[in-house]
Design a protein around this motif. Structure first.
Motif, mmCIF file in Angstrom:
data_model
loop_
_atom_site.group_PDB
_atom_site.id
_atom_site.type_symbol
_atom_site.label_atom_id
_atom_site.label_comp_id
_atom_site.label_asym_id
_atom_site.label_seq_id
_atom_site.Cartn_x
_atom_site.Cartn_y
_atom_site.Cartn_z
ATOM 1 N N UNK A 1 52.950 42.193 39.248
ATOM 2 C CA UNK A 1 52.949 40.969 40.051
ATOM 3 C C UNK A 1 51.906 41.095 41.156
ATOM 4 N N UNK A 2 51.116 40.061 41.313
ATOM 5 C CA UNK A 2 50.082 40.076 42.346
ATOM 6 C C UNK A 2 50.682 39.707 43.692
ATOM 7 N N UNK A 3 50.339 40.501 44.673
ATOM 8 C CA UNK A 3 50.787 40.234 46.036
ATOM 9 C C UNK A 3 49.905 39.157 46.646
ATOM 10 N N UNK A 4 50.487 38.371 47.524
ATOM 11 C CA UNK A 4 49.693 37.376 48.238
ATOM 12 C C UNK A 4 48.878 38.082 49.308
ATOM 13 N N UNK A 5 47.627 37.724 49.401
ATOM 14 C CA UNK A 5 46.720 38.345 50.347
ATOM 15 C C UNK A 5 46.172 37.276 51.267
ATOM 16 N N UNK A 6 46.018 37.616 52.541
ATOM 17 C CA UNK A 6 45.483 36.673 53.503
ATOM 18 C C UNK A 6 44.058 36.274 53.110
ATOM 19 N N UNK A 7 43.316 37.229 52.627
ATOM 20 C CA UNK A 7 41.931 36.958 52.261
ATOM 21 C C UNK A 7 41.531 37.851 51.094
ATOM 22 N N UNK A 8 41.003 37.222 50.063
ATOM 23 C CA UNK A 8 40.545 37.960 48.888
ATOM 24 C C UNK A 8 39.260 38.705 49.242
ATOM 25 N N UNK A 9 39.216 39.980 48.959
ATOM 26 C CA UNK A 9 38.047 40.817 49.255
ATOM 27 C C UNK A 9 37.295 41.141 47.973
ATOM 28 N N UNK A 10 36.027 41.386 48.115
ATOM 29 C CA UNK A 10 35.192 41.901 47.039
ATOM 30 C C UNK A 10 34.917 43.360 47.364
ATOM 31 N N UNK B 1 45.581 44.642 41.401
ATOM 32 C CA UNK B 1 46.973 44.177 41.473
ATOM 33 C C UNK B 1 47.219 43.335 42.716
ATOM 34 N N UNK B 2 46.537 43.671 43.802
ATOM 35 C CA UNK B 2 46.706 42.943 45.058
ATOM 36 C C UNK B 2 45.879 41.656 45.100
ATOM 37 N N UNK B 3 45.142 41.383 44.027
ATOM 38 C CA UNK B 3 44.418 40.119 43.926
ATOM 39 C C UNK B 3 42.985 40.130 44.402
ATOM 40 N N UNK B 4 42.423 41.308 44.628
ATOM 41 C CA UNK B 4 41.044 41.392 45.092
ATOM 42 C C UNK B 4 40.087 41.498 43.910
ATOM 43 N N UNK B 5 38.838 41.118 44.139
ATOM 44 C CA UNK B 5 37.783 41.257 43.141
ATOM 45 C C UNK B 5 37.226 42.671 43.251
ATOM 46 N N UNK B 6 37.200 43.382 42.143
ATOM 47 C CA UNK B 6 36.759 44.772 42.144
ATOM 48 C C UNK B 6 35.697 44.961 41.081
ATOM 49 N N UNK C 1 19.796 49.655 41.082
ATOM 50 C CA UNK C 1 20.810 49.443 40.037
ATOM 51 C C UNK C 1 22.053 48.788 40.640
ATOM 52 N N UNK C 2 22.441 49.223 41.828
ATOM 53 C CA UNK C 2 23.604 48.624 42.494
ATOM 54 C C UNK C 2 23.329 47.172 42.875
ATOM 55 N N UNK C 3 22.114 46.883 43.316
ATOM 56 C CA UNK C 3 21.750 45.507 43.679
ATOM 57 C C UNK C 3 21.838 44.592 42.455
ATOM 58 N N UNK C 4 21.328 45.060 41.319
ATOM 59 C CA UNK C 4 21.371 44.277 40.080
ATOM 60 C C UNK C 4 22.821 43.951 39.713
ATOM 61 N N UNK C 5 23.740 44.868 40.008
ATOM 62 C CA UNK C 5 25.162 44.650 39.720
ATOM 63 C C UNK C 5 25.853 43.750 40.748
ATOM 64 N N UNK C 6 25.132 43.392 41.814
ATOM 65 C CA UNK C 6 25.708 42.534 42.843
ATOM 66 C C UNK C 6 26.484 43.276 43.908
ATOM 67 N N UNK C 7 26.334 44.587 43.947
ATOM 68 C CA UNK C 7 27.086 45.381 44.924
ATOM 69 C C UNK C 7 26.686 45.028 46.351
ATOM 70 N N UNK C 8 25.472 44.517 46.531
ATOM 71 C CA UNK C 8 25.034 44.114 47.876
ATOM 72 C C UNK C 8 25.858 42.957 48.436
ATOM 73 N N UNK C 9 26.685 42.317 47.601
ATOM 74 C CA UNK C 9 27.515 41.185 48.030
ATOM 75 C C UNK C 9 28.954 41.564 48.362
ATOM 76 N N UNK C 10 29.333 42.842 48.199
ATOM 77 C CA UNK C 10 30.729 43.215 48.418
ATOM 78 C C UNK C 10 31.067 43.300 49.899
ATOM 79 N N UNK C 11 32.360 43.124 50.183
ATOM 80 C CA UNK C 11 32.849 43.265 51.559
ATOM 81 C C UNK C 11 33.049 44.730 51.933
#
Length: 143
Positions: free
Chosen positions: A3-12, A31-36, A66-76
């Protein structure tokens, strides 16, 4: 599925290194509903987690491009869960910093490893075995 827990703010979050610790962190964040995005250089580990992590890739985490191509520069947040390779851990932190990631948590396997990570300016250094051992001892003694 858990079951996914409700989170105040979804994080990447990027989790780099999907050994026991990194896998546990990544799966719990999902499980906590974040983008990983899970990243590991080992194709077998990536394949093993392909059904459980929506975004898991084989890549060299020490390569900022390589990390930039994967979009890692956009994570929180980024978690560097590499403990077996001091060089891999340190170079991954540097690659993340090159991308402008400010909030980096990193696993350390020794006191010296932790000191290096601290001096590099990571937000939080974790020692999973020691931290869990302390928590267990406190629970056992009611502290």
């Amino acid at each position: 599925m858990a079951k996914r827990a409700k989170s105040a703010e979804k994080k990447n979050v990027a989790v780099i290194g999907l050994g026991r610790f990194g896998e546990a962190v990544a799966l719990r964040l999902v499980e906590l509903g974040h983008e990983v995005i899970g990243i590991d250089e080992n194709a077998e580990i990536v394949q093993k987690l392909a059904d459980d992590l929506p975004h898991v890739v084989q890549a060299d985490s020490t390569d900022s491009e390589a990390l930039r191509v994967l979009g890692v520069n956009e994570v929180d947040y980024a978690v560097v869960a590499i403990g077996a390779s001091l060089e891999g851990s340190v170079l991954s932190v540097l690659a993340l910093q090159e991308l402008g990631i400010k909030d980096i948590w990193a696993k350390a396997s020794t006191r010296q490893h932790g000191l290096i990570l601290t001096r590099l300016g990571v937000s939080k250094v974790v020692f999973p075995e020691a931290d869990m051992g302390h928590a267990l001892a406190e629970q056992l003694c009611g502290a």
